[in-house]
Design an enzyme around this catalytic site. Sequence first.
Site, PDB file in Angstrom:
ATOM      1  N   ARG A   5       0.760  -1.351  -0.064  1.00 38.13           N
ATOM      2  CA  ARG A   5      -0.024  -0.008   0.003  1.00 38.13           C
ATOM      3  C   ARG A   5       0.912   1.254   0.156  1.00 38.13           C
ATOM      4  O   ARG A   5       0.441   2.346  -0.484  1.00 38.13           O
ATOM      5  CB  ARG A   5      -0.946   0.027   1.126  1.00 38.13           C
ATOM      6  CG  ARG A   5      -1.977  -1.132   1.129  1.00 38.13           C
ATOM      7  CD  ARG A   5      -2.849  -1.403   2.316  1.00 38.13           C
ATOM      8  NE  ARG A   5      -3.860  -2.198   2.044  1.00 38.13           N
ATOM      9  CZ  ARG A   5      -4.505  -2.873   3.096  1.00 38.13           C
ATOM     10  NH1 ARG A   5      -4.373  -3.087   4.205  1.00 38.13           N
ATOM     11  NH2 ARG A   5      -5.603  -3.902   2.505  1.00 38.13           N
ATOM     12  N   PHE A  38      -7.019  -0.761  -6.563  1.00 41.48           N
ATOM     13  CA  PHE A  38      -5.994  -1.753  -5.915  1.00 41.48           C
ATOM     14  C   PHE A  38      -5.175  -1.639  -4.963  1.00 41.48           C
ATOM     15  O   PHE A  38      -5.167  -0.541  -4.194  1.00 41.48           O
ATOM     16  CB  PHE A  38      -5.079  -2.198  -7.128  1.00 41.48           C
ATOM     17  CG  PHE A  38      -4.391  -1.268  -7.892  1.00 41.48           C
ATOM     18  CD1 PHE A  38      -3.860  -0.166  -7.434  1.00 41.48           C
ATOM     19  CD2 PHE A  38      -3.641  -1.316  -9.281  1.00 41.48           C
ATOM     20  CE1 PHE A  38      -3.074   0.826  -7.687  1.00 41.48           C
ATOM     21  CE2 PHE A  38      -2.998  -0.370  -9.706  1.00 41.48           C
ATOM     22  CZ  PHE A  38      -2.562   0.759  -9.129  1.00 41.48           C
ATOM     23  N   GLU A  39      -4.647  -2.877  -4.389  1.00 43.22           N
ATOM     24  CA  GLU A  39      -4.060  -2.892  -3.074  1.00 43.22           C
ATOM     25  C   GLU A  39      -4.964  -2.562  -1.968  1.00 43.22           C
ATOM     26  O   GLU A  39      -4.630  -1.770  -0.823  1.00 43.22           O
ATOM     27  CB  GLU A  39      -2.958  -1.928  -2.927  1.00 43.22           C
ATOM     28  CG  GLU A  39      -1.706  -2.353  -3.957  1.00 43.22           C
ATOM     29  CD  GLU A  39      -0.831  -3.648  -3.648  1.00 43.22           C
ATOM     30  OE1 GLU A  39      -1.385  -4.005  -2.688  1.00 43.22           O
ATOM     31  OE2 GLU A  39       0.049  -3.789  -4.452  1.00 43.22           O
ATOM     32  N   GLY A  40      -6.275  -2.892  -2.185  1.00 45.79           N
ATOM     33  CA  GLY A  40      -7.359  -2.394  -1.183  1.00 45.79           C
ATOM     34  C   GLY A  40      -7.871  -1.231  -1.530  1.00 45.79           C
ATOM     35  O   GLY A  40      -7.330  -0.130  -1.472  1.00 45.79           O
TER      36      GLY A  40
END
Length: 379
Positions: A243, A362-364
């Site tokens: 992140r 993306f990446e949460g």
Amino acid sequence: MAVDRLLPTEEAADLIALTRELADKELAPKVESHEKQELYPEGLFALLGQAGLLGLPYSEEFGGGGQPYEVYLQVLEELASRWAAVAVATSVHTLACHPLNAFGTPEQKEQWLPRMLAGELIGGYSLSEPQAGSDAAALTCKAEPVEDGYRITGTKAWITHGGKADFYALFARTAPGAHGISCFLAPGEAEGLTFGPPEEKMGLNGVPTTAAYWDGALLGPERLIGTEGQGLSIAFSALDSGRLGIAACATGLAQAALDTAVAYANERTTFGRKIVDHQGLGFLLADMAAAVDSARATYLDAARRRDLGRPFSRQASVAKLIATDAAMKVTTDAVQVLGGYGYTRDFPVERYMREAKIMQIFEGTNQIQRLVISRQFAR
């Protein structure tokens, strides 16, 4: 405009200078044509590896750069300000190296890690599935234990560098439940492994994103990273750092949009004055600059905590949230500054705006980041 960075060492300053020189020479001249034509930059990642930029935050023992995360992320930001897709793929490669580096045996590290950190082997991260994005515990791709190792069956989705990478950090189910997921270092080519066509994306088209189809491919027992059932904890330990990588990429993208808007505002005239001299436009640029500076400060705070060995999960989510929301706002405002020209492909700001959107996903997703942050307040 070069960012005035506060760096911890002269070595770090030299590294930033090297990155800028390489990015200006090898990335900036190619980004427009490759993105428009959806062309993969053949040989570019090998070049980044030769320059030492693909293993920066890892130990020198295995060929890494031995750099603190605050330096690595600023290198990533410099790459992103020239070519976001390349920077994102670099961040994903770094993420894909984490399971082996943190959980691999000495024998596994000796076998694979030096080539990974040197960029001889480029990595992808294979966690998501069509029905399991934010809810990673819901994945169904199976790793069935057999006499010769594990037989992999199922579908993975949204793989950056899919079909191009030399290895994948693969997460698959070895038993039921959240504690039944395991991590594997899967080769990029295996009998029974195929990839779908590149997704037709809004942006970041220079590096493919694909699905992967595992049809009974066999992985040897040496490909298991950690222990059976440890997969989710491995995945989540990597995602906090990942992140931060996306936060740095988003900040670099926002910086590029700001620089383009400022340059245009100093050239364009209306009513006999440069548009930068009109207060309404000047204040808009000021807000854009404040957003970029704030994004950079949040990811650097999280990175410095990580470098000190302190908890940084909440700060990583804050950085990802702040930086990617800032990138979306700053790129949108950059289009506004350029007016009608900003809406055309003659200027890069429309591409920046399209590229910024995925950073919030993306990446949460940023909704997940808010969930992570809010959970810190529960007692």
